[in-house]
Motif scaffolding. Structure first.
Motif, PDB file in Angstrom:
ATOM      1  N   ARG A  92     -19.996 -94.083 -18.604  1.00  0.00           N
ATOM      2  CA  ARG A  92     -20.994 -93.053 -18.316  1.00  0.00           C
ATOM      3  C   ARG A  92     -21.127 -92.003 -19.415  1.00  0.00           C
ATOM      4  O   ARG A  92     -21.974 -91.117 -19.319  1.00  0.00           O
ATOM      5  CB  ARG A  92     -20.672 -92.372 -16.987  1.00  0.00           C
ATOM      6  CG  ARG A  92     -20.845 -93.328 -15.799  1.00  0.00           C
ATOM      7  CD  ARG A  92     -20.854 -92.639 -14.448  1.00  0.00           C
ATOM      8  NE  ARG A  92     -21.928 -91.669 -14.377  1.00  0.00           N
ATOM      9  CZ  ARG A  92     -21.752 -90.392 -14.061  1.00  0.00           C
ATOM     10  NH1 ARG A  92     -20.555 -89.921 -13.783  1.00  0.00           N
ATOM     11  NH2 ARG A  92     -22.774 -89.567 -14.009  1.00  0.00           N
ATOM     12  N   ILE A  93     -20.327 -92.092 -20.469  1.00  0.00           N
ATOM     13  CA  ILE A  93     -20.381 -91.084 -21.534  1.00  0.00           C
ATOM     14  C   ILE A  93     -21.768 -90.970 -22.166  1.00  0.00           C
ATOM     15  O   ILE A  93     -22.264 -89.854 -22.355  1.00  0.00           O
ATOM     16  CB  ILE A  93     -19.274 -91.327 -22.588  1.00  0.00           C
ATOM     17  CG1 ILE A  93     -17.883 -91.154 -21.954  1.00  0.00           C
ATOM     18  CG2 ILE A  93     -19.453 -90.427 -23.798  1.00  0.00           C
ATOM     19  CD1 ILE A  93     -17.628 -89.793 -21.318  1.00  0.00           C
ATOM     20  N   PRO A  94     -22.463 -92.074 -22.479  1.00  0.00           N
ATOM     21  CA  PRO A  94     -23.800 -91.918 -23.063  1.00  0.00           C
ATOM     22  C   PRO A  94     -24.757 -91.125 -22.167  1.00  0.00           C
ATOM     23  O   PRO A  94     -25.498 -90.266 -22.645  1.00  0.00           O
ATOM     24  CB  PRO A  94     -24.282 -93.359 -23.263  1.00  0.00           C
ATOM     25  CG  PRO A  94     -23.021 -94.125 -23.432  1.00  0.00           C
ATOM     26  CD  PRO A  94     -22.042 -93.487 -22.484  1.00  0.00           C
ATOM     27  N   GLU A  95     -24.732 -91.386 -20.859  1.00  0.00           N
ATOM     28  CA  GLU A  95     -25.645 -90.657 -19.975  1.00  0.00           C
ATOM     29  C   GLU A  95     -25.223 -89.198 -19.837  1.00  0.00           C
ATOM     30  O   GLU A  95     -26.080 -88.308 -19.717  1.00  0.00           O
ATOM     31  CB  GLU A  95     -25.760 -91.334 -18.610  1.00  0.00           C
ATOM     32  CG  GLU A  95     -24.528 -91.262 -17.757  1.00  0.00           C
ATOM     33  CD  GLU A  95     -24.657 -92.035 -16.459  1.00  0.00           C
ATOM     34  OE1 GLU A  95     -24.989 -91.414 -15.435  1.00  0.00           O
ATOM     35  OE2 GLU A  95     -24.422 -93.256 -16.486  1.00  0.00           O
ATOM     36  N   ILE A  96     -23.949 -88.910 -19.913  1.00  0.00           N
ATOM     37  CA  ILE A  96     -23.474 -87.523 -19.870  1.00  0.00           C
ATOM     38  C   ILE A  96     -23.938 -86.784 -21.124  1.00  0.00           C
ATOM     39  O   ILE A  96     -24.391 -85.638 -21.059  1.00  0.00           O
ATOM     40  CB  ILE A  96     -21.943 -87.484 -19.699  1.00  0.00           C
ATOM     41  CG1 ILE A  96     -21.565 -87.994 -18.300  1.00  0.00           C
ATOM     42  CG2 ILE A  96     -21.389 -86.082 -19.943  1.00  0.00           C
ATOM     43  CD1 ILE A  96     -20.084 -88.288 -18.113  1.00  0.00           C
ATOM     44  N   ARG A 117     -26.578 -87.561 -22.889  1.00  0.00           N
ATOM     45  CA  ARG A 117     -28.021 -87.371 -22.737  1.00  0.00           C
ATOM     46  C   ARG A 117     -28.340 -86.205 -21.815  1.00  0.00           C
ATOM     47  O   ARG A 117     -29.286 -85.447 -22.062  1.00  0.00           O
ATOM     48  CB  ARG A 117     -28.665 -88.636 -22.180  1.00  0.00           C
ATOM     49  CG  ARG A 117     -29.196 -89.507 -23.250  1.00  0.00           C
ATOM     50  CD  ARG A 117     -30.035 -90.639 -22.682  1.00  0.00           C
ATOM     51  NE  ARG A 117     -29.841 -91.734 -23.606  1.00  0.00           N
ATOM     52  CZ  ARG A 117     -28.872 -92.639 -23.494  1.00  0.00           C
ATOM     53  NH1 ARG A 117     -28.065 -92.640 -22.486  1.00  0.00           N
ATOM     54  NH2 ARG A 117     -28.738 -93.567 -24.414  1.00  0.00           N
ATOM     55  N   ALA A 118     -27.569 -86.046 -20.759  1.00  0.00           N
ATOM     56  CA  ALA A 118     -27.783 -84.941 -19.815  1.00  0.00           C
ATOM     57  C   ALA A 118     -27.569 -83.590 -20.495  1.00  0.00           C
ATOM     58  O   ALA A 118     -28.096 -82.579 -20.041  1.00  0.00           O
ATOM     59  CB  ALA A 118     -26.862 -85.098 -18.614  1.00  0.00           C
ATOM     60  N   GLU A 119     -26.803 -83.581 -21.589  1.00  0.00           N
ATOM     61  CA  GLU A 119     -26.574 -82.355 -22.369  1.00  0.00           C
ATOM     62  C   GLU A 119     -27.655 -82.144 -23.424  1.00  0.00           C
ATOM     63  O   GLU A 119     -27.572 -81.212 -24.225  1.00  0.00           O
ATOM     64  CB  GLU A 119     -25.198 -82.420 -23.040  1.00  0.00           C
ATOM     65  CG  GLU A 119     -24.045 -82.443 -22.064  1.00  0.00           C
ATOM     66  CD  GLU A 119     -22.700 -82.743 -22.726  1.00  0.00           C
ATOM     67  OE1 GLU A 119     -22.680 -83.135 -23.917  1.00  0.00           O
ATOM     68  OE2 GLU A 119     -21.682 -82.598 -22.046  1.00  0.00           O
ATOM     69  N   GLY A 120     -28.657 -83.034 -23.447  1.00  0.00           N
ATOM     70  CA  GLY A 120     -29.768 -82.878 -24.383  1.00  0.00           C
ATOM     71  C   GLY A 120     -29.550 -83.510 -25.741  1.00  0.00           C
ATOM     72  O   GLY A 120     -30.324 -83.270 -26.667  1.00  0.00           O
TER      73      GLY A 120
END
Length: 130
Positions: free
Chosen positions: A32-36, A38-41
């Protein structure tokens, strides 16, 4: 942290020349690191490791997580142990061993040789009287 859905674009597959360049850098991260990120912009640059690279990187990740555990204080140690366990489970799966079979192996070793609960430190054997 809110549960984010895993998107199909979370793993970018790079063309071979770029991928070969990255093989020597980067590190294996949780799914899930890539989506996390991305969630940080921010936009992560990732690729999916080949089976051989994946096994090598899992072994490297185990070394990394053990080092983090060894340098952790008592408050952080349980989280580091959880990270180690996650990597061990991934390695077992990669070797074709499910969690139940791994636990059976651990239990068999426990009954054959014991655990580590009695805090025994071995320093060698006394010379025989012969």
């Amino acid at each position: 942290m809110a549960q984010l859905p895993l998107a199909a674009h979370d793993w970018h597959v790079l063309p071979d020349p770029e991928r070969q360049q990255m093989d020597s850098s980067g590190k294996l991260v949780r799914d899930r690191i890539p989506e996390i990120i991305r969630a940080e912009g921010r936009e992560p640059i990732t690729y999916v490791a080949s089976p051989i690279e994946y096994r090598r990187r899992l072994r490297e990740k185990l070394t990394e997580e053990v080092a983090e555990f060894l340098s952790a204080d008592d408050a952080a140690a349980p989280g580091e142990l959880a990270d180690i366990l996650e990597v061990v489970r991934a390695l077992a799966t990669n070797l074709g061993i499910d969690a139940e079979a791994l636990e059976e192996l651990r239990r068999a070793k426990y009954w054959e040789r014991g655990g580590f609960t009695r805090r025994i430190v071995w320093t060698g054997n006394r010379p025989s009287a012969e």
